[in-house]
Write an enzyme that holds these catalytic residues in place. Sequence first.
Site, mmCIF file in Angstrom:
data_model
loop_
_atom_site.group_PDB
_atom_site.id
_atom_site.type_symbol
_atom_site.label_atom_id
_atom_site.label_comp_id
_atom_site.label_asym_id
_atom_site.label_seq_id
_atom_site.Cartn_x
_atom_site.Cartn_y
_atom_site.Cartn_z
ATOM 1 N N TYR A 112 27.593 2.363 7.011
ATOM 2 C CA TYR A 112 26.938 1.059 7.193
ATOM 3 C C TYR A 112 25.524 1.096 6.613
ATOM 4 O O TYR A 112 25.106 0.178 5.900
ATOM 5 C CB TYR A 112 26.920 0.768 8.695
ATOM 6 C CG TYR A 112 26.045 -0.353 9.155
ATOM 7 C CD1 TYR A 112 26.508 -1.666 9.137
ATOM 8 C CD2 TYR A 112 24.767 -0.119 9.654
ATOM 9 C CE1 TYR A 112 25.703 -2.709 9.603
ATOM 10 C CE2 TYR A 112 23.961 -1.140 10.122
ATOM 11 C CZ TYR A 112 24.438 -2.432 10.094
ATOM 12 O OH TYR A 112 23.643 -3.462 10.553
ATOM 13 N N LYS A 150 23.501 -1.283 3.647
ATOM 14 C CA LYS A 150 22.277 -2.061 3.873
ATOM 15 C C LYS A 150 21.170 -1.630 2.902
ATOM 16 O O LYS A 150 20.362 -2.451 2.465
ATOM 17 C CB LYS A 150 21.832 -1.930 5.335
ATOM 18 C CG LYS A 150 22.821 -2.541 6.341
ATOM 19 C CD LYS A 150 22.980 -4.051 6.176
ATOM 20 C CE LYS A 150 23.775 -4.678 7.307
ATOM 21 N NZ LYS A 150 23.906 -6.131 7.206
HETATM 22 N N1 LIG Z 1 22.494 -6.310 16.387
HETATM 23 C C1 LIG Z 1 21.765 -5.366 15.795
HETATM 24 O O1 LIG Z 1 21.217 -4.450 16.459
HETATM 25 C C2 LIG Z 1 21.556 -5.411 14.302
HETATM 26 C C3 LIG Z 1 20.597 -4.546 13.768
HETATM 27 C C4 LIG Z 1 20.385 -4.549 12.391
HETATM 28 C C5 LIG Z 1 21.089 -5.419 11.582
HETATM 29 N N2 LIG Z 1 22.026 -6.256 12.128
HETATM 30 C C6 LIG Z 1 22.748 -7.145 11.212
HETATM 31 O O2 LIG Z 1 22.647 -8.479 11.673
HETATM 32 C C7 LIG Z 1 23.769 -9.229 11.214
HETATM 33 C C8 LIG Z 1 24.345 -10.022 12.362
HETATM 34 O O3 LIG Z 1 24.721 -9.133 13.391
HETATM 35 P P1 LIG Z 1 24.723 -9.529 14.938
HETATM 36 O O4 LIG Z 1 24.156 -8.383 15.658
HETATM 37 O O5 LIG Z 1 24.160 -10.888 15.142
HETATM 38 O O6 LIG Z 1 26.306 -9.518 15.191
HETATM 39 P P2 LIG Z 1 27.273 -10.408 16.107
HETATM 40 O O7 LIG Z 1 26.547 -10.952 17.299
HETATM 41 O O8 LIG Z 1 28.476 -9.579 16.319
HETATM 42 O O9 LIG Z 1 27.626 -11.648 15.150
HETATM 43 C C9 LIG Z 1 28.312 -11.436 13.956
HETATM 44 C C10 LIG Z 1 28.645 -12.772 13.357
HETATM 45 O O10 LIG Z 1 29.265 -12.555 12.074
HETATM 46 C C11 LIG Z 1 30.569 -13.182 12.053
HETATM 47 N N3 LIG Z 1 31.392 -12.413 11.139
HETATM 48 C C12 LIG Z 1 31.723 -11.111 11.207
HETATM 49 N N4 LIG Z 1 32.487 -10.758 10.157
HETATM 50 C C13 LIG Z 1 32.626 -11.863 9.382
HETATM 51 C C14 LIG Z 1 33.302 -12.147 8.172
HETATM 52 N N5 LIG Z 1 34.003 -11.215 7.515
HETATM 53 N N6 LIG Z 1 33.226 -13.407 7.669
HETATM 54 C C15 LIG Z 1 32.525 -14.370 8.315
HETATM 55 N N7 LIG Z 1 31.868 -14.151 9.458
HETATM 56 C C16 LIG Z 1 31.930 -12.918 9.991
HETATM 57 C C17 LIG Z 1 30.971 -13.219 13.535
HETATM 58 O O11 LIG Z 1 31.934 -14.219 13.864
HETATM 59 P P3 LIG Z 1 33.537 -13.970 13.734
HETATM 60 O O12 LIG Z 1 33.808 -12.703 14.497
HETATM 61 O O13 LIG Z 1 34.152 -15.191 14.324
HETATM 62 O O14 LIG Z 1 33.793 -13.857 12.276
HETATM 63 C C18 LIG Z 1 29.634 -13.564 14.171
HETATM 64 O O15 LIG Z 1 29.354 -14.940 14.006
HETATM 65 C C19 LIG Z 1 24.732 -8.214 10.600
HETATM 66 O O16 LIG Z 1 24.621 -8.251 9.192
HETATM 67 C C20 LIG Z 1 24.234 -6.870 11.127
HETATM 68 O O17 LIG Z 1 24.515 -5.822 10.229
HETATM 69 C C21 LIG Z 1 22.267 -6.263 13.467
#
Ligand SMILES: NC(=O)c1ccc[n+]([C@@H]2O[C@H](COP(=O)([O-])OP(=O)(O)OC[C@H]3O[C@@H](n4cnc5c(N)ncnc54)[C@H](OP(=O)(O)O)[C@@H]3O)[C@@H](O)[C@H]2O)c1
Length: 268
Positions: free
Chosen positions: A166, A170
């Site tokens: 992952y 990024k």
């Molecule tokens: N949370 C953290 O600690 C963290 C830290 C660093 C970076 N990030 C980044 O932040 C971003 C959002 O993460 P989050 O933490 O907000 O995750 P989350 O709460 O799990 O939300 C993920 C969202 O993406 C959608 N999704 C996943 N796969 C998809 C696909 N193939 N096509 C379209 N939609 C998709 C999900 O809906 P569905 O399941 O309905 O598709 C959901 O709306 C990601 O890129 C992640 O790498 C997160």
Amino acid sequence: MSESPADVRQSLSLAGQAALVTGASRGIGLAIARALTQAGAAVVMAARKAPGLEAAAAELAAAGGRVLAVAANVSRDQDRRRLVERALAWASRLDILVNNAGANPSYGPLAEVQEAAWDKVFAVNLKASLFLSQLAYRAWMAQHGGAILNVSSLAAYVPTARINAYSVTKAALNHLTACLASEWGPQGVRVNAIAPGLVQTSFSQALWESPEGRRRIQSNPLPRVGRPQDLAGAALLLLSPAGSFITGQCLIVDGGEIIKECGQRGAA
Ligand SMILES: NC(=O)c1ccc[n+]([C@@H]2O[C@H](COP(=O)([O-])OP(=O)(O)OC[C@H]3O[C@@H](n4cnc5c(N)ncnc54)[C@H](OP(=O)(O)O)[C@@H]3O)[C@@H](O)[C@H]2O)c1
């Protein structure tokens, strides 16, 4: 090419603009979509599962936001095309794209990562971000300008135990951000990224709930877990006229975690 407004009070307004946010049904994507509606943009919200997406869109609409929910999987070419077509048919423009949908299909060392998991994490986190950006650019932004935001991660900067596949995606996303900014700047298209630290969403629950994750959070300069809304201000800065002269950058939003190691080492 747009410039910062002379009056700073207008600089965070997105009135009259249209945005597409992927992964907008929950977590960071929903927080960014909410902020964009509050700034006056019409927002197309995308995610795979319609029920959660429609509930999120209904919440923003009830608060006065202009939104359209489109179920789509960003790792599929036909879904990406349909998404951009629907956005343009609905709003007649596409000023902003937020590539936020992300995946982390495998936990473990690189010595054990499977090829299918490697392909999937690259397909969602990197390939989809390029090809969705390309569609938005060709369909609207190359002629009218625009702003793209890629949601990266603190993991792009430091090897991170058990999620290094992952973290490679990024790091590549950060470089894609700089490359697109360099190619598309002359057309008035800015491309930036944000790199969240640990944020309290379902995506990273295993990390922030673990004893190791809690220790990590407590030793940060700002010793709390991030909340999705902590990313909204940074996103709005980079997507709005306030960020008119910023491109090719990745803004780390991590409660100071990345400076921790430097602080512990001391000067010189
Ligand atoms: N949370 C953290 O600690 C963290 C830290 C660093 C970076 N990030 C980044 O932040 C971003 C959002 O993460 P989050 O933490 O907000 O995750 P989350 O709460 O799990 O939300 C993920 C969202 O993406 C959608 N999704 C996943 N796969 C998809 C696909 N193939 N096509 C379209 N939609 C998709 C999900 O809906 P569905 O399941 O309905 O598709 C959901 O709306 C990601 O890129 C992640 O790498 C997160």
